[in-house]
Design a protein around this motif. Structure first.
Motif, PDB file in Angstrom:
ATOM      1  N   SER A   1       0.199  -4.098  -6.958  1.00 23.50           N
ATOM      2  CA  SER A   1       1.521  -3.478  -6.955  1.00 23.50           C
ATOM      3  C   SER A   1       2.171  -2.958  -5.657  1.00 23.50           C
TER       4      SER A   1
ATOM      5  N   LYS B   1      -2.702  -6.144 -13.902  1.00 23.71           N
ATOM      6  CA  LYS B   1      -3.436  -5.375 -15.179  1.00 23.71           C
ATOM      7  C   LYS B   1      -3.874  -6.234 -16.391  1.00 23.71           C
TER       8      LYS B   1
ATOM      9  N   ARG C   1       2.387  -3.633 -12.409  1.00 23.47           N
ATOM     10  CA  ARG C   1       1.303  -3.053 -12.557  1.00 23.47           C
ATOM     11  C   ARG C   1       0.839  -3.089 -13.476  1.00 23.47           C
ATOM     12  N   SER C   2       1.550  -3.650 -14.909  1.00 26.83           N
ATOM     13  CA  SER C   2       1.069  -4.012 -16.313  1.00 26.83           C
ATOM     14  C   SER C   2       0.733  -5.156 -16.221  1.00 26.83           C
TER      15      SER C   2
ATOM     16  N   ALA D   1      12.257  -1.089 -13.813  1.00 27.93           N
ATOM     17  CA  ALA D   1      10.918  -0.849 -14.366  1.00 27.93           C
ATOM     18  C   ALA D   1       9.947  -1.750 -13.238  1.00 27.93           C
TER      19      ALA D   1
ATOM     20  N   ARG E   1       8.040  -1.433 -10.333  1.00 30.43           N
ATOM     21  CA  ARG E   1       6.559  -0.874 -10.039  1.00 30.43           C
ATOM     22  C   ARG E   1       5.556  -0.857 -11.321  1.00 30.43           C
ATOM     23  N   ASP E   2       6.021  -1.044 -12.345  1.00 27.48           N
ATOM     24  CA  ASP E   2       5.627  -0.319 -13.605  1.00 27.48           C
ATOM     25  C   ASP E   2       5.065  -1.878 -14.030  1.00 27.48           C
ATOM     26  N   LYS E   3       6.390  -2.768 -14.010  1.00 23.08           N
ATOM     27  CA  LYS E   3       5.910  -4.416 -14.456  1.00 23.08           C
ATOM     28  C   LYS E   3       5.337  -4.999 -14.090  1.00 23.08           C
TER      29      LYS E   3
ATOM     30  N   ASP F   1      -3.222   0.022  -7.594  1.00 24.69           N
ATOM     31  CA  ASP F   1      -1.701   0.429  -6.616  1.00 24.69           C
ATOM     32  C   ASP F   1      -1.705  -0.620  -5.393  1.00 24.69           C
TER      33      ASP F   1
END
Length: 337
Positions: A17, A50, A46-47, A40, A42-44, A14
């Motif tokens: 990101s 990760k 993070r993924s 997207a 932020r989600d991109k 988090d």
């Protein structure tokens, strides 16, 4: 001093990101057309981070370093070991690259940027790198740091939005399988110029011709790119390949679905790399064909890879309305023989 720098872990996703998103927003502010944010983002981010942290057999080694001040995340740096293209000798192994998605918050301690950069260098050296590269956006916050640490400019990535259609030129056409030998000969001249610019980095592999020819034959079969040649009296004088952008040039937060790249681009008019006069209409027509191909595919912007000391190429790019958007800098930990 409470500043601490360490490798980021999954528990830091988090925080990492958020820092990388702030970094992407800063790039977007510099050039919204080139550095378009993904819907997207932020989600991109993070993924992507990760998946890289969890990969059992990653395609290349990469690391995120996080800087903390009193337990608060105040900076991040991203390092990779850059795979050596097969046409180059790679005598010193994969170079270490500090990516452009490095960021320090405005209220971080004054020493944070330099300390984070030094930690990124140490991380790459520990991983085995003896050639260090650092990528930075022109107008960004890291340029002065690279210069202060003894880095020289190596490669410029010129950018342009608002692409145009092709300038007519009968000497330029789509490449075919029969052009491969001529393209390989032109590439050998291209590689010789690169070798003269920076031998330790661009030294050709002894099987470079065969490897490049094999890749050109495969490239002709790929539907996501276009290959062009410039010919004169039946001989190939130059070639250009335009293709989609990749994640190597754009961090995960950015939408690169309509951005192109011209990497392989050479015309024998560029053989004199110090020439400051116009390179001539033939080279311009070849380049125009590669640019127009991305426009026809719906791209909004394009990046062109150009060695920072190849003045004749730079002249053409600037004449075509391109500007330097990203620069790779280099520091060698070995001396020339």
């Amino acid at each position: 001093m409470s500043l601490a720098i360490r490798p980021a872990k999954l528990r830091d996703l988090d925080a990492v990101s958020e820092l990388l998103l702030a970094d992407a927003e800063a790039r977007h502010a510099l050039d919204p057309d080139l550095w378009k944010l993904d819907q997207a983002a932020r989600d991109k981010i993070r993924s992507t981070v990760k998946a890289a942290m969890e990969a059992a057999q990653p395609p290349f080694r990469q690391q995120w370093l996080i800087a903390e001040d009193g337990g608060k995340a105040v900076g991040v740096a991203h390092t990779i070991l850059l795979p050596v293209p097969p046409i180059y000798a790679g005598a010193f192994g994969p170079p270490g690259l500090i990516m452009e998605d490095c960021f320090v918050v405005p209220d971080a301690p004054a020493e944070t940027r330099r300390a984070l950069f030094r930690a990124a260098e140490a991380d790459l050296i520990e991983a085995g790198a003896v050639i260090l590269l650092a990528s930075g956006v022109e107008g960004g916050d890291w340029q002065e740091t690279y210069a202060a640490q003894g880095y020289d400019r190596l490669t410029a990535y010129f950018a342009k939005s608002g692409l145009r259609g092709q300038i007519a030129g009968a000497e330029v056409r789509k490449a075919t399988g029969g052009d491969i030998p001529g393209i390989v000969r032109a590439s050998a001249l291209h590689r010789r110029v690169l070798d003269n610019i920076h031998h330790l980095f661009w030294q050709p592999h002894e099987e470079a011709d065969a490897r490049f020819g094999s890749w050109m034959r495969r490239s002709l079969s790929l539907e996501d790119r276009d290959m062009f040649v410039s010919e004169d009296e039946g001989g190939i004088r130059g070639y250009a390949i335009s293709q989609p952008a990749t994640a190597l040039h754009f961090p995960a937060a950015h939408d690169i679905s309509d951005v192109g790249v011209i990497d392989d681009f050479f015309h024998d008019a560029f053989e004199d790399r110090q020439m400051r006069a116009s390179s001539g209409p033939e080279a311009a027509a070849l380049f125009s064909a590669a640019e127009a191909a991305r426009a026809e595919r719906g791209d909004r912007a394009i990046l062109v890879v150009c060695p920072a000391r190849w003045q004749s190429k730079i002249n053409l790019l600037e004449q075509q309305g391109y500007r330097n958007a990203i620069t790779w800098h280099i520091r060698m930990l070995v001396s020339p023989a």
